[in-house]
Scaffold this active site. Sequence first.
Site, short mmCIF file in Angstrom:
data_model
loop_
_atom_site.label_atom_id
_atom_site.label_comp_id
_atom_site.label_asym_id
_atom_site.label_seq_id
_atom_site.Cartn_x
_atom_site.Cartn_y
_atom_site.Cartn_z
N LYS A 111 0.79 -1.06 0.17
CA LYS A 111 -0.01 0.00 0.19
C LYS A 111 1.04 1.33 -0.02
O LYS A 111 0.40 2.44 -0.53
CB LYS A 111 -0.75 -0.01 1.24
CG LYS A 111 -2.04 -1.02 1.17
CD LYS A 111 -3.16 -0.55 2.04
CE LYS A 111 -4.45 -1.56 1.60
NZ LYS A 111 -5.32 -1.59 2.49
N LYS A 194 -4.13 -7.22 -6.06
CA LYS A 194 -5.53 -7.91 -5.77
C LYS A 194 -6.32 -6.86 -6.34
O LYS A 194 -6.09 -5.39 -6.20
CB LYS A 194 -5.58 -8.12 -4.29
CG LYS A 194 -5.41 -6.77 -3.27
CD LYS A 194 -5.77 -7.10 -2.05
CE LYS A 194 -5.98 -6.03 -1.15
NZ LYS A 194 -6.65 -6.04 -0.16
N LYS A 197 -10.81 -2.02 -3.74
CA LYS A 197 -11.86 -0.83 -3.88
C LYS A 197 -11.36 0.66 -3.95
O LYS A 197 -11.61 1.43 -4.47
CB LYS A 197 -12.69 -0.84 -2.57
CG LYS A 197 -12.23 -0.46 -1.33
CD LYS A 197 -13.35 -0.67 -0.36
CE LYS A 197 -13.33 -1.47 0.67
NZ LYS A 197 -12.01 -1.43 1.73
N1 AQP Z 1 -9.21 -8.87 -3.51
C1 AQP Z 1 -9.45 -9.45 -2.49
N2 AQP Z 1 -9.73 -10.67 -2.66
C2 AQP Z 1 -10.32 -11.42 -1.20
N3 AQP Z 1 -10.64 -10.70 -0.35
C3 AQP Z 1 -10.41 -9.39 -0.19
N4 AQP Z 1 -10.40 -8.49 0.66
C4 AQP Z 1 -10.33 -7.40 0.48
N5 AQP Z 1 -9.76 -7.45 -1.13
C5 AQP Z 1 -9.90 -8.64 -1.23
C6 AQP Z 1 -11.16 -8.67 1.93
O1 AQP Z 1 -12.15 -7.99 2.26
C7 AQP Z 1 -12.11 -7.65 3.63
C8 AQP Z 1 -12.38 -6.26 4.00
O2 AQP Z 1 -10.99 -5.47 3.42
P1 AQP Z 1 -10.74 -4.17 3.95
O3 AQP Z 1 -11.71 -3.20 3.48
O4 AQP Z 1 -10.50 -4.02 5.32
O5 AQP Z 1 -9.36 -4.03 3.64
P2 AQP Z 1 -8.58 -4.40 2.17
O6 AQP Z 1 -8.19 -5.84 2.31
O7 AQP Z 1 -7.36 -3.23 2.06
O8 AQP Z 1 -9.47 -4.21 0.87
P3 AQP Z 1 -9.20 -3.41 -0.36
O9 AQP Z 1 -10.67 -3.51 -0.99
O10 AQP Z 1 -8.02 -3.54 -0.86
O11 AQP Z 1 -9.28 -1.76 0.16
P4 AQP Z 1 -8.52 -0.60 0.20
O12 AQP Z 1 -8.33 -0.22 -1.25
O13 AQP Z 1 -9.19 0.54 0.57
O14 AQP Z 1 -7.37 -0.95 0.68
C9 AQP Z 1 -10.91 -8.34 4.41
O15 AQP Z 1 -11.29 -9.35 5.10
C10 AQP Z 1 -10.18 -8.45 2.94
O16 AQP Z 1 -9.44 -9.71 3.35
#
Ligand code: AQP
Length: 331
Positions: A111, A194, A197
């Site tokens: 990140k 991955k 969002k």
């Molecule tokens: N690509 C993914 N595949 C499977 N699981 C995923 N999760 C996130 N992306 C994937 C799971 O979603 C839950 C919530 O995630 P989060 O919002 O706490 O943070 P994150 O993992 O950082 O998700 P994002 O979508 O990538 O958010 P941003 O872009 O804000 O950093 C977690 O259980 C995660 O495992």
Amino acid sequence: MQRIFSGIAPSGVPTLGNYLGAIRNWVALQEGHACLYCLVDLHAITTFQDPDALRSQTRTQAAILLAAGIDADRHILFNQSAVSAHARLAWIFNCVARVGWLNRMTQFKDKAGKDREAASAGLYVYPTLMAADILAYHATRVPVGDDQRQHLELANDIAQKFNHDYGVTFFPTVEALVPPEAARVMSLRDGGRKMSKSDPSDQSRINLTDDADAIALKIRRARTDAPPLPSEAAGLEGRPEARNLVAIMAALSGRSVAAVLAEHGGQGFGVFKEALTARVVATVAPIAGEAGRLLGDPAHLDGVLRDGAARARAIAEPVVREAERIVGFLG
Ligand code: AQP
């Protein structure tokens, strides 16, 4: 009954990755567990969020979770900043965790990107806040995507060190519940990253608010290579984009990758993408529709979150007060 805690950051609209890696599992786990599901707005601001956008994304996420089947009457849905116990315990954990442990966290490296010096200190200590989120409730089971496995190992290291340093058996061991298929959904534009969002490219992800046309377009444009799909999983080696689409199909249809390839092996991507689009639309469209309806009444959504926060506070306050007493605060 075992207590489950999990969170999602309101840093954008939830994606199909969030759904397959986490939300779908959250819904299923409501049977037989006491669940707390948290919109982790303290985590969201580890990267800058426009304040109005953060408010709106928090409501959108609440609406999506309710639309996906989270039952906020039987379980607890709330936003993290409304329960101060999270931040208080996170500070204690910042003083228990070692810098060397945090240096090993791969998500920070991903990140923060190339310019690590410019990342917020909050992003660096994100995993200690996550440990506090879980342990403030003495939760023992945490449904997450595969990307969060390392953070949960760290939560256990912190809990053990706290217990050891203070000579107590206060914090329990936590267990990651990671779904087998599509535990990590990858970007539609790059099979090595991955699906996220907050990815600047909207084409890289399926949002849980996308309509059928948007989904069809994104899947049609999803990056792939030229050869048709193989008939066996070994043939996906070195083909990350193909593997990703097949894994999404497997997760959405409740089958293994091998079973999907047994049906679709030999097909070109044109045909396979049409079948995949139908599956994705069948899952996402009902959620998007119901979330849209719920968003028409923001006061109701705010009320659901307020009520959830009050019930969450009642559980976390005594736990975190006790942690504060153990470390020697006068209180
Ligand atoms: N690509 C993914 N595949 C499977 N699981 C995923 N999760 C996130 N992306 C994937 C799971 O979603 C839950 C919530 O995630 P989060 O919002 O706490 O943070 P994150 O993992 O950082 O998700 P994002 O979508 O990538 O958010 P941003 O872009 O804000 O950093 C977690 O259980 C995660 O495992």
